[in-house]
Design a protein around this motif. Sequence first.
Motif, PDB file in Angstrom:
ATOM      1  N   ILE A   1      19.860  21.751 -16.249  1.00 28.14           N
ATOM      2  CA  ILE A   1      19.614  22.093 -14.839  1.00 28.14           C
ATOM      3  C   ILE A   1      20.876  21.889 -14.012  1.00 28.14           C
ATOM      4  O   ILE A   1      21.190  22.683 -13.118  1.00 28.14           O
ATOM      5  N   GLY A   2      21.623  20.820 -14.298  1.00 28.87           N
ATOM      6  CA  GLY A   2      22.860  20.581 -13.562  1.00 28.87           C
ATOM      7  C   GLY A   2      23.982  21.506 -13.968  1.00 28.87           C
ATOM      8  O   GLY A   2      24.825  21.882 -13.142  1.00 28.87           O
ATOM      9  N   ALA A   3      24.020  21.898 -15.245  1.00 27.38           N
ATOM     10  CA  ALA A   3      25.126  22.710 -15.747  1.00 27.38           C
ATOM     11  C   ALA A   3      25.017  24.172 -15.328  1.00 27.38           C
ATOM     12  O   ALA A   3      26.044  24.836 -15.104  1.00 27.38           O
ATOM     13  N   ALA A   4      23.806  24.710 -15.234  1.00 22.46           N
ATOM     14  CA  ALA A   4      23.626  26.134 -14.946  1.00 22.46           C
ATOM     15  C   ALA A   4      24.278  26.559 -13.632  1.00 22.46           C
ATOM     16  O   ALA A   4      25.042  27.531 -13.595  1.00 22.46           O
ATOM     17  N   PRO A   5      24.015  25.861 -12.507  1.00 22.17           N
ATOM     18  CA  PRO A   5      24.685  26.267 -11.270  1.00 22.17           C
ATOM     19  C   PRO A   5      26.192  26.042 -11.309  1.00 22.17           C
ATOM     20  O   PRO A   5      26.938  26.760 -10.643  1.00 22.17           O
ATOM     21  N   LEU A   6      26.639  25.050 -12.089  1.00 17.64           N
ATOM     22  CA  LEU A   6      28.079  24.836 -12.194  1.00 17.64           C
ATOM     23  C   LEU A   6      28.753  25.975 -12.955  1.00 17.64           C
ATOM     24  O   LEU A   6      29.897  26.326 -12.665  1.00 17.64           O
ATOM     25  N   LEU A   7      28.044  26.552 -13.932  1.00 16.61           N
ATOM     26  CA  LEU A   7      28.579  27.730 -14.627  1.00 16.61           C
ATOM     27  C   LEU A   7      28.691  28.904 -13.665  1.00 16.61           C
ATOM     28  O   LEU A   7      29.706  29.621 -13.653  1.00 16.61           O
ATOM     29  N   ALA A   8      27.658  29.100 -12.836  1.00 20.62           N
ATOM     30  CA  ALA A   8      27.713  30.162 -11.825  1.00 20.62           C
ATOM     31  C   ALA A   8      28.807  29.887 -10.804  1.00 20.62           C
ATOM     32  O   ALA A   8      29.490  30.806 -10.331  1.00 20.62           O
ATOM     33  N   GLU A   9      28.993  28.605 -10.464  1.00 16.25           N
ATOM     34  CA  GLU A   9      30.050  28.239  -9.520  1.00 16.25           C
ATOM     35  C   GLU A   9      31.429  28.535 -10.105  1.00 16.25           C
ATOM     36  O   GLU A   9      32.304  29.085  -9.421  1.00 16.25           O
TER      37      GLU A   9
ATOM     38  N   TYR B   1      22.850  20.737  -8.571  1.00 13.95           N
ATOM     39  CA  TYR B   1      23.576  19.683  -9.294  1.00 13.95           C
ATOM     40  C   TYR B   1      23.338  18.310  -8.661  1.00 13.95           C
ATOM     41  O   TYR B   1      23.044  17.339  -9.386  1.00 13.95           O
ATOM     42  N   PRO B   2      23.431  18.145  -7.328  1.00 12.88           N
ATOM     43  CA  PRO B   2      23.086  16.843  -6.742  1.00 12.88           C
ATOM     44  C   PRO B   2      21.661  16.397  -7.065  1.00 12.88           C
ATOM     45  O   PRO B   2      21.410  15.205  -7.270  1.00 12.88           O
ATOM     46  N   LEU B   3      20.719  17.345  -7.132  1.00 18.54           N
ATOM     47  CA  LEU B   3      19.349  16.986  -7.488  1.00 18.54           C
ATOM     48  C   LEU B   3      19.276  16.467  -8.925  1.00 18.54           C
ATOM     49  O   LEU B   3      18.541  15.506  -9.225  1.00 18.54           O
ATOM     50  N   ALA B   4      20.033  17.090  -9.819  1.00 17.25           N
ATOM     51  CA  ALA B   4      20.050  16.624 -11.209  1.00 17.25           C
ATOM     52  C   ALA B   4      20.658  15.229 -11.309  1.00 17.25           C
ATOM     53  O   ALA B   4      20.180  14.380 -12.071  1.00 17.25           O
ATOM     54  N   ILE B   5      21.713  14.986 -10.527  1.00 15.00           N
ATOM     55  CA  ILE B   5      22.334  13.658 -10.507  1.00 15.00           C
ATOM     56  C   ILE B   5      21.329  12.605 -10.031  1.00 15.00           C
ATOM     57  O   ILE B   5      21.188  11.522 -10.616  1.00 15.00           O
ATOM     58  N   SER B   6      20.621  12.906  -8.946  1.00 14.87           N
ATOM     59  CA  SER B   6      19.631  11.967  -8.413  1.00 14.87           C
ATOM     60  C   SER B   6      18.543  11.682  -9.437  1.00 14.87           C
ATOM     61  O   SER B   6      18.126  10.532  -9.633  1.00 14.87           O
TER      62      SER B   6
ATOM     63  N   GLN C   1      29.285  14.130 -18.014  1.00 15.76           N
ATOM     64  CA  GLN C   1      30.046  14.631 -19.161  1.00 15.76           C
ATOM     65  C   GLN C   1      29.614  16.043 -19.528  1.00 15.76           C
ATOM     66  O   GLN C   1      30.435  16.947 -19.687  1.00 15.76           O
ATOM     67  N   THR C   2      28.300  16.219 -19.690  1.00 10.53           N
ATOM     68  CA  THR C   2      27.774  17.502 -20.156  1.00 10.53           C
ATOM     69  C   THR C   2      28.064  18.619 -19.164  1.00 10.53           C
ATOM     70  O   THR C   2      28.545  19.697 -19.534  1.00 10.53           O
ATOM     71  N   THR C   3      27.762  18.370 -17.908  1.00  8.37           N
ATOM     72  CA  THR C   3      27.975  19.405 -16.907  1.00  8.37           C
ATOM     73  C   THR C   3      29.461  19.688 -16.707  1.00  8.37           C
ATOM     74  O   THR C   3      29.860  20.825 -16.453  1.00  8.37           O
ATOM     75  N   PHE C   4      30.273  18.637 -16.845  1.00  5.88           N
ATOM     76  CA  PHE C   4      31.715  18.807 -16.699  1.00  5.88           C
ATOM     77  C   PHE C   4      32.263  19.746 -17.774  1.00  5.88           C
ATOM     78  O   PHE C   4      33.086  20.625 -17.503  1.00  5.88           O
ATOM     79  N   ILE C   5      31.797  19.574 -19.016  1.00  2.00           N
ATOM     80  CA  ILE C   5      32.256  20.435 -20.103  1.00  2.00           C
ATOM     81  C   ILE C   5      31.914  21.890 -19.815  1.00  2.00           C
ATOM     82  O   ILE C   5      32.730  22.798 -20.007  1.00  2.00           O
TER      83      ILE C   5
END
Length: 391
Positions: free
Chosen positions: A207-215, A306-311, A330-334
């Motif tokens: 859930i956190g990684a998907a929007p970061l890929l779009a970003e 991503y902030p929601l996933a962190i919380s 780590q995972t989302t960063f990769i």
Amino acid sequence: MKPHHRIFFIQFAVALCVGAFLSRLPDLQRKFGLTEGELGLLLAVMSSGVLCGLTFSVRIIERLGARTTAFVTVFGASISFAVIAWMPSALSAMPLFFIAGLFTGAFEINANIETDRHEALLGRRIMSRAHGMWSLGFCMTALVAAGMRQAAVSIELHILLVLLTILITGSVVFSKIETAPPRQGAHTGENPRVAFPTIGLLPLCLIGAAPLLAEGASVDWAAIYMRDVFAAAPFVGGLSVTIFSLCIAVGRLGMDPVIDRFNPYPVATVLLAIVVVGLLMVATAAHPVIALIGFGLTGIGCSSVYPLAISAAARRKDRPAPVNVAALGQTTFIVFFAGPPLLGFIAEYFGIRFSYWAVVPVVVTALLITKALAPAPMPVAGDPESVQAHG
């Protein structure tokens, strides 16, 4: 200044130095005489530093506390980026790239954990706003950097001025930071030396990684997309990145009250659906205006997932919060750093429009598992099984 505002400033300060440095990469490339591949190697060294910071620094951060960690990570990263600008060669600068990444990864854990704890103290969400301060700082420093480059201010002087600004303001703001107490009922076990994701954490990682890929697809490839697909002028191409960055900043700064009212699960569902719509508009756009609207919608949709996933990771009870936050990071960063090069490969062989199509299934998959963000049901009074299930 309220205590949580000081935590906001951690995000803002690091965004100032990182954004200023990244905005001057073309000048650094010219100074060191690097090819694109060689510059990419330096950035990969910095990325490995971030990954190490996320993986190995949890125990150190818990031992130092929020105030000392803020001083060390923010000042350490800022000084490292400033010194890189004065290095005579890429080889001499390489260790500093790693060190800057190391401090940046550790900052991420400290800022997110303290934000989550202040959410508990305040009784309302502020995680999205905290990340909005990063977006706001990044936008502001990128605009200043554009003016600095236009005025032919050297990279050395520019980054030095940013460093002085952070050292002066940070000394005032960070001096009164106090480590917030852990959430009531939080896991109190010992932090492991290395933070890796568990199976239970994997849905939140996606859930956190998907929007970061779009970003990443929007920030790294939007201007090139506008140039290659529409032969757009440089200003219009740059406008795509500006619109996306502005929308993600506005979305993050204004989303917390919405999340408090409607809860994370439905908000994340709507936001990820907006991301899908935005990506489809970009991938199928027949006119530059449609593409720009698509980038804006993608920015709004990416803003607070991503902030929601962190919380949600910080609130899990299976391990100490810093460990879960570090593992998710780590995972989302990769994904965030490996995604854009992969999309570039797709664009080279299948066309740049298809690279945006390729992001859609990842976002849709995250959309289908957003129930992982739903808060756990409260124990029912007088129900022994319910009470036991919740500790």
